[in-house]
Design a protein around this motif. Structure first.
Motif, short mmCIF file in Angstrom:
data_model
loop_
_atom_site.label_atom_id
_atom_site.label_comp_id
_atom_site.label_asym_id
_atom_site.label_seq_id
_atom_site.Cartn_x
_atom_site.Cartn_y
_atom_site.Cartn_z
N THR A 28 0.84 -1.21 0.00
CA THR A 28 0.00 0.00 0.00
C THR A 28 0.87 1.25 0.00
OG1 THR A 28 -1.77 -1.16 1.18
CG2 THR A 28 -1.83 1.25 1.22
N LEU A 29 1.94 1.23 0.79
CA LEU A 29 2.85 2.38 0.84
C LEU A 29 3.51 2.62 -0.52
CD1 LEU A 29 4.59 1.82 4.31
CD2 LEU A 29 2.90 3.57 3.72
N ILE A 30 3.73 1.56 -1.28
CA ILE A 30 4.31 1.69 -2.62
C ILE A 30 3.22 1.95 -3.66
CG2 ILE A 30 5.60 0.50 -4.44
CD1 ILE A 30 6.93 -1.15 -2.16
N GLY A 31 2.12 1.21 -3.57
CA GLY A 31 1.08 1.24 -4.59
C GLY A 31 0.28 2.52 -4.64
N VAL A 32 0.01 3.12 -3.49
CA VAL A 32 -0.79 4.36 -3.48
C VAL A 32 -0.08 5.49 -4.22
CG1 VAL A 32 -1.79 6.16 -2.03
CG2 VAL A 32 -2.15 3.77 -1.43
N PRO A 33 1.18 5.79 -3.90
CA PRO A 33 1.87 6.84 -4.69
C PRO A 33 1.95 6.50 -6.17
CG PRO A 33 3.09 6.36 -2.68
CD PRO A 33 2.03 5.31 -2.81
N LEU A 34 2.21 5.22 -6.49
CA LEU A 34 2.27 4.81 -7.90
C LEU A 34 0.93 5.07 -8.60
CD1 LEU A 34 4.22 1.42 -7.95
CD2 LEU A 34 4.94 3.59 -8.93
N GLY A 35 -0.16 4.70 -7.92
CA GLY A 35 -1.48 4.90 -8.50
C GLY A 35 -1.81 6.37 -8.70
N VAL A 36 -1.40 7.19 -7.75
CA VAL A 36 -1.63 8.63 -7.87
C VAL A 36 -0.85 9.20 -9.05
CG1 VAL A 36 -1.25 10.86 -6.75
CG2 VAL A 36 -2.18 8.97 -5.42
N ILE A 37 0.42 8.78 -9.17
CA ILE A 37 1.25 9.27 -10.29
C ILE A 37 0.68 8.82 -11.63
CG2 ILE A 37 3.53 9.13 -11.36
CD1 ILE A 37 4.68 8.81 -8.51
N SER A 129 -3.27 23.85 -5.35
CA SER A 129 -2.10 23.29 -6.03
C SER A 129 -2.35 21.81 -6.34
CB SER A 129 -0.87 23.41 -5.12
OG SER A 129 -1.02 22.59 -3.97
N PRO A 130 -1.55 21.24 -7.25
CA PRO A 130 -1.73 19.81 -7.54
C PRO A 130 -1.66 18.92 -6.30
CG PRO A 130 -0.34 20.80 -9.20
CD PRO A 130 -0.58 21.86 -8.17
N MET A 131 -0.73 19.21 -5.39
CA MET A 131 -0.62 18.41 -4.17
C MET A 131 -1.85 18.57 -3.29
SD MET A 131 1.07 16.14 -2.64
CE MET A 131 2.58 16.18 -3.61
N GLN A 132 -2.38 19.77 -3.21
CA GLN A 132 -3.61 20.00 -2.44
C GLN A 132 -4.79 19.26 -3.06
OE1 GLN A 132 -3.52 24.31 -2.53
NE2 GLN A 132 -3.04 24.41 -0.33
N ILE A 133 -4.85 19.24 -4.38
CA ILE A 133 -5.93 18.52 -5.07
C ILE A 133 -5.83 17.02 -4.78
CG2 ILE A 133 -6.85 17.86 -7.33
CD1 ILE A 133 -6.03 20.65 -8.32
N ILE A 134 -4.61 16.51 -4.78
CA ILE A 134 -4.42 15.08 -4.50
C ILE A 134 -4.84 14.75 -3.07
CG2 ILE A 134 -2.67 13.27 -4.18
CD1 ILE A 134 -1.11 14.65 -6.51
N ARG A 135 -4.38 15.56 -2.11
CA ARG A 135 -4.61 15.28 -0.70
C ARG A 135 -6.03 15.59 -0.24
NH1 ARG A 135 -1.70 19.10 1.44
NH2 ARG A 135 -2.41 18.56 3.54
N LYS A 136 -6.61 16.66 -0.77
CA LYS A 136 -7.89 17.12 -0.25
C LYS A 136 -9.10 16.85 -1.15
CE LYS A 136 -5.74 20.75 2.53
NZ LYS A 136 -5.68 22.19 2.87
N VAL A 137 -8.82 16.43 -2.38
CA VAL A 137 -9.93 16.17 -3.31
C VAL A 137 -9.90 14.71 -3.78
CG1 VAL A 137 -11.03 16.78 -5.49
CG2 VAL A 137 -10.00 18.57 -4.07
N LEU A 138 -8.83 14.32 -4.46
CA LEU A 138 -8.80 13.01 -5.09
C LEU A 138 -8.89 11.86 -4.08
CD1 LEU A 138 -6.06 13.53 -7.86
CD2 LEU A 138 -8.54 13.59 -8.11
#
Length: 219
Positions: A28-37, A129-138
């Protein structure tokens, strides 16, 4: 079943739990960032980058298409390098993690792509920002779907951990092979299958419960 066999069953059960839990956390620690990217670098998303998306997608697909039993043998040198051995419960965590991480990455990607693009555009219009969209929206919007996906990954890992037992990985698979198959103790084989079924049903029920709860909270 004799007390000795019962003790061996309990030991094998905890070995399986240890393998599945550890590999789930690491994958999960590897897969979540990969999936987001994989999601955000797609065309017309928040950080489009075709080369990164293509290369990463090819690596994920190649790993996912490799049967677990072959992957486990192929990465024996890496397993020895990381944990000092290619046999045993801890050693099995390496191929389990490598096998599950791409699966989780695709689950995350699929979950994030289900989000209405209008929500993302609204966040961009507010200056996020893109990081905010990832953390707070996606991630928050897709959380209930992600929980269901990771539940599927855990169930798959239970099956993979049983296969790991055929190559000295320990756990319930090893017990079923050594005693149920090689020594023709069908009671051991039957009990092992029942325990695995109960594990899968319990995990699926928990995953369904938390997913529904998260979905209701979102609504």
């Amino acid at each position: 079943m004799s007390p000795e066999m019962l003790a061996l069953l309990l030991k094998s059960f905890w070995e399986t739990c240890y393998m599945v839990l550890a590999s789930t956390i690491l994958a999960t620690l590897i897969g979540v960032p990969l999936g987001v990217i994989l999601t955000v670098t797609r065309k017309n998303h928040i950080l489009p980058n075709a080369p990164v998306n293509s290369v990463l997608g090819a690596i994920v697909n190649a790993t996912r298409s490799t049967p677990f039993i072959i992957l486990m043998v192929a990465i024996i040198p890496l397993t020895r390098l990381l944990v000092g051995s290619s046999i045993g419960t801890t050693a099995s965590i390496v191929p389990l993690t490598i096998s599950a991480a791409p699966f989780i990455a695709r689950i995350i990607e699929s979950s994030l792509l289900e989000i209405d693009h209008g929500v993302i555009e609204a966040a961009q219009a507010m200056g996020a920002s893109p990081m905010q969209i990832i953390r707070k929206v996606l991630l928050p919007e897709a959380l209930h779907s992600i929980v269901l996906g990771i539940t599927l990954a855990v169930i798959a890992l239970i099956g993979y951990s049983a296969m790991a037992g055929t190559l000295g990985g320990g756990g319930l698979g090893d017990l079923a092979i050594r005693y149920g198959y090689q020594r023709f103790q069908m009671d051991v084989m039957l009990i092992t299958v029942v325990v695995l079924i109960v594990m899968v049903q319990s995990i699926q029920s928990l995953g369904d419960y938390f997913s529904k709860k998260l979905n209701k909270n979102k609504l």
